[in-house]
Design a protein around this motif. Structure first.
Motif, PDB file in Angstrom:
ATOM      1  N   CYS A  96       0.841  -1.201   0.000  1.00  0.00           N
ATOM      2  CA  CYS A  96       0.000   0.000   0.000  1.00  0.00           C
ATOM      3  C   CYS A  96       0.875   1.250   0.000  1.00  0.00           C
ATOM      4  O   CYS A  96       1.745   1.385   0.870  1.00  0.00           O
ATOM      5  N   ILE A  97       0.637   2.155  -0.945  1.00  0.00           N
ATOM      6  CA  ILE A  97       1.422   3.389  -0.961  1.00  0.00           C
ATOM      7  C   ILE A  97       0.691   4.513  -0.223  1.00  0.00           C
ATOM      8  O   ILE A  97       0.982   5.684  -0.419  1.00  0.00           O
ATOM      9  N   TRP A  98      -0.230   4.121   0.622  1.00  0.00           N
ATOM     10  CA  TRP A  98      -0.775   5.021   1.637  1.00  0.00           C
ATOM     11  C   TRP A  98      -0.609   4.288   2.983  1.00  0.00           C
ATOM     12  O   TRP A  98      -0.499   3.056   3.020  1.00  0.00           O
ATOM     13  N   PRO A  99      -0.561   4.978   4.097  1.00  0.00           N
ATOM     14  CA  PRO A  99      -0.314   4.327   5.393  1.00  0.00           C
ATOM     15  C   PRO A  99      -1.567   3.657   5.952  1.00  0.00           C
ATOM     16  O   PRO A  99      -2.142   4.107   6.959  1.00  0.00           O
ATOM     17  N   SER A 100      -1.976   2.578   5.319  1.00  0.00           N
ATOM     18  CA  SER A 100      -3.176   1.865   5.769  1.00  0.00           C
ATOM     19  C   SER A 100      -3.011   1.381   7.212  1.00  0.00           C
ATOM     20  O   SER A 100      -1.967   0.850   7.595  1.00  0.00           O
ATOM     21  N   LYS A 101      -4.059   1.554   7.980  1.00  0.00           N
ATOM     22  CA  LYS A 101      -4.050   1.073   9.362  1.00  0.00           C
ATOM     23  C   LYS A 101      -4.272  -0.431   9.445  1.00  0.00           C
ATOM     24  O   LYS A 101      -4.168  -1.012  10.528  1.00  0.00           O
ATOM     25  N   TRP A 102      -4.567  -1.054   8.283  1.00  0.00           N
ATOM     26  CA  TRP A 102      -4.936  -2.461   8.282  1.00  0.00           C
ATOM     27  C   TRP A 102      -3.837  -3.373   7.739  1.00  0.00           C
ATOM     28  O   TRP A 102      -4.083  -4.531   7.445  1.00  0.00           O
TER      29      TRP A 102
END
Length: 202
Positions: A96-102
């Motif tokens: 993921c190139i966003w900081p997913s919390k999952w």
């Protein structure tokens, strides 16, 4: 040349002689055809390792923070007169190139840009430059275990609720996944449509 007229004519020609109704493009299909072209931007851990494996060290996603310029990507789309640009928020490796919390398989583990959110930078820059932002999202190689499908839905919730309206989604999915089947109640297609009813899917 009018692609919409051509497709409509073909669909009309395919209607059976006794049909009471004719198949016509939906409003979403008409909008998609009206775009004409789009720009696809692949940027993931694979960019740096050449591998789509889901068990790579997440810190190997290591762009140079001084030269990582999302604005330049969007400027390239605009210079080509492309109305839509699509970014791989999550590609086949499952990174993921966003900081997913999952997930712990994200840009937050990068050794060079752990504090950046490339999905945020991308959608904001697209809107600033008048380009429609689209996102590619898939069930990646990193996604295993009993909770994998639920993690997918939770990540979709992040993307559909934290980044404003996304009019175009490009989904990749292995055929064995329940999330792959369009008419499954829990598919990403149906889930995304319930949150963002104006979206177009590929």
């Amino acid at each position: 040349f009018n692609m919409t007229s051509l497709v409509t004519a073909v669909l009309l020609g395919c209607a059976s002689p006794g049909a009471k109704t004719m198949a016509l493009p939906s409003e979403y299909q008409l909008r998609h055809m009206g775009w004409g072209s789009e720009m696809f931007i692949h940027f993931s851990i694979t960019t740096f390792t050449g591998s789509q494996a889901g068990n790579q060290d997440p810190s190997l996603f290591a762009p140079n923070p001084a030269t990582l310029n999302v604005s330049q990507w969007v400027e390239a789309a605009k210079s080509l007169n492309v109305p839509v640009a699509v970014l791989t928020a999550k590609h086949e490796a499952g990174y993921c190139i966003w900081p997913s919390k999952w997930s712990d398989y994200t840009i937050a583990k990068s050794r060079t840009v752990p504090d950046r959110d490339l999905v945020r930078e991308f959608v904001d820059e697209c809107r600033r430059q008048g380009i429609i932002p689209g996102l590619y999202f898939t069930f990646g190689a990193h996604d295993t275990g009993a909770n994998a499908s639920m993690i997918q839905i939770n990540q979709m919730t992040e993307l559909t609720t934290n980044y404003g309206e996304i009019l175009y989604w490009w989904f990749g999915e292995p055929s064995h996944s329940v999330l792959y089947h369009y008419h499954a109640p829990c598919s990403k297609f149906q889930y995304s449509r319930s949150i963002e009813p104006q979206s177009t899917f590929s």
